[in-house]
Design a protein around this motif. Structure first.
Motif: not given
Length: 433
Positions: A110-116
């Motif tokens: 989920k964190a990766e979806e918000k910021r690569e």
């Protein structure tokens, strides 16, 4: 029942709540309540485990803002990662740890979806594949045998380092070189200060290498700071200069005029001994005898020495010892947090000499230079002068094999010191006439 973090999770009537104690000193800023409590809106332990860490991380941000007085930043995934690491370390068995890692993996996605890149960092820091640059600083500092002031300076330097490089994997030589260039061009730090910072970073990095947290062959600090250049005419002009004999008397008169007795005594003591300000302020009455005193806590081995008492100094020194109320020759000085008794009186000397028109090249140490200049002008051998003022003697014969100059030789040498005492406004106050 398995509970993720007993300090953070609490079950009430089947529902799960996030809890975090508020330090007593910060409670007035939060309505005097003892802890944060927030419902996680679930009866499922697995759901509670997914929700609790982000809630607790936001509370920790609020506590840090209250402690420092700075505005609250956005919740940092780094703190979430460290909380997850704590959870993984506390897992009672392999199955529990595997379950935690699955939950962590979901949160990282989920964190990766918000910021690569955010999710990768979260997962790898939490699982100890990556190291937060500053997280081992306190452990390293505890291994050092430095003075508290030096420890604090290294802590400050490494805070600057870890703010620039949050993860150790980002610490590469080219990146460090760019940082050094930034310190010089943007923050306008002088090269000696930058060398000190890099020295602290190098020592800390070696500690991480010994613990296998960073690669052994990594040399990110090699040759990143220019070597000291040949001193320019300006550098030479700005070097500390000695006061003239008359200037020392002017300083003494000015300290008496402003009724600063301790400062006047300090100047009088320094002009007849050539001692460092720290040595004079730390000297105890028990270290003074009839014709000499012992320096037993100098900053170098050469500084531990026996100093003859000049006959002109003797009456005032005897009076200072007799009137001491705290065991120190210079009685009544205040200490800073490092138990340094010279800090406050040294600042008063700085204000005094500035008021008299002296610049940065003249400091209390300049009185020490006045003494050595007089000894040199009188033809006193360098080895004898060095034994009096506590300088290193670089030569093999005198520095290594010699047992030191006899006391009588040092006493005769120090007696060459003289000042225009007829210029003193109140000579009787020092017992000189």
């Amino acid at each position: 029942m398995e509970i993720l973090l007993p300090r953070y999770l609490q079950q009430r009537r089947r529902r799960w709540y996030a809890v975090l104690d508020i330090p007593k000193t910060l409670r007035p800023q939060f309505g005097d309540k003892p802890r944060f409590v927030q419902s996680l809106e679930t009866e499922s332990i697995s759901v509670a485990e997914r929700r609790v860490l982000s809630v607790v991380a936001s509370w920790k941000v609020r506590l840090e803002a209250a402690r420092t007085g700075k505005p609250e930043p956005s919740v940092d995934l780094a703190q979430v990662a460290l909380d997850w690491r704590e959870a993984l370390d506390a897992a009672p068995d392999t199955d529990t740890r595997d379950r935690y890692e699955l939950i962590l993996s979901d949160k990282a996605d989920k964190a990766e979806e918000k910021r690569e890149g955010a999710g990768v960092e979260l997962f790898k820091v939490a699982t100890r594949q990556w190291l937060e640059t500053g997280e081992m600083v306190e452990d390293w500092l505890q291994t050092l045998d430095n003075e508290p002031k030096t420890i604090d300076m290294k802590r400050s330097d490494l805070k600057r380092f870890s703010e620039r490089f949050r993860l150790t994997l980002h610490v590469e030589r080219k990146a460090v070189q760019r940082w050094v260039d930034h310190l010089r061009s943007q923050e306008h730090l002088k090269l000696p200060t930058i060398r000190r910072i890099i020295s602290a970073c190098r020592g800390y990095w070696s500690y991480l290498q010994r613990l296998d947290y960073v690669p052994d062959d990594a040399e990110p600090f090699r040759d990143v700071v220019p070597r000291p250049a040949k001193k320019s005419k300006r550098d030479i002009a700005e070097r500390r200069q000695p006061f003239s004999d008359s200037d020392v008397v002017r300083l003494l008169n000015a300290s008496v005029a402003q009724k600063d007795e301790n400062l006047a005594r300090l100047i009088w003591f320094g002009m007849w001994t050539g001692c460092r300000i720290e040595e004079l302020c730390a000297l105890r009455v028990t270290d003074v005898s009839l014709d000499r005193f012992q320096i037993n806590d100098a900053k170098s081995e050469a500084g531990w020495r026996e100093v003859p008492i000049h006959s002109t100094l003797a009456p005032a020194l005897e009076r200072m010892c007799a009137e001491s109320t705290d065991g120190y020759v210079l009685s009544g000085l205040t200490e800073n947090k490092y138990q340094d008794r010279s800090n406050a009186v040294g600042k008063r000397f700085g204000r005094l000499k500035t008021r008299l028109g002296f610049g940065s090249s003249h400091v209390f140490h300049s009185i020490r230079k006045t003494v050595t200049t007089q000894l040199d002008a009188a033809g006193i051998p360098e080895a004898v002068s060095a034994r009096i003022v506590g300088h290193d003697i670089p030569t093999l014969t005198y520095g290594v094999y010699s047992g030191g100059a006899p006391f009588e030789v040092k006493r005769d040498a120090i007696m060459v010191l003289s000042y225009p005492l007829q210029e003193l406004d109140q000579p009787a106050s020092f017992g000189s006439t």
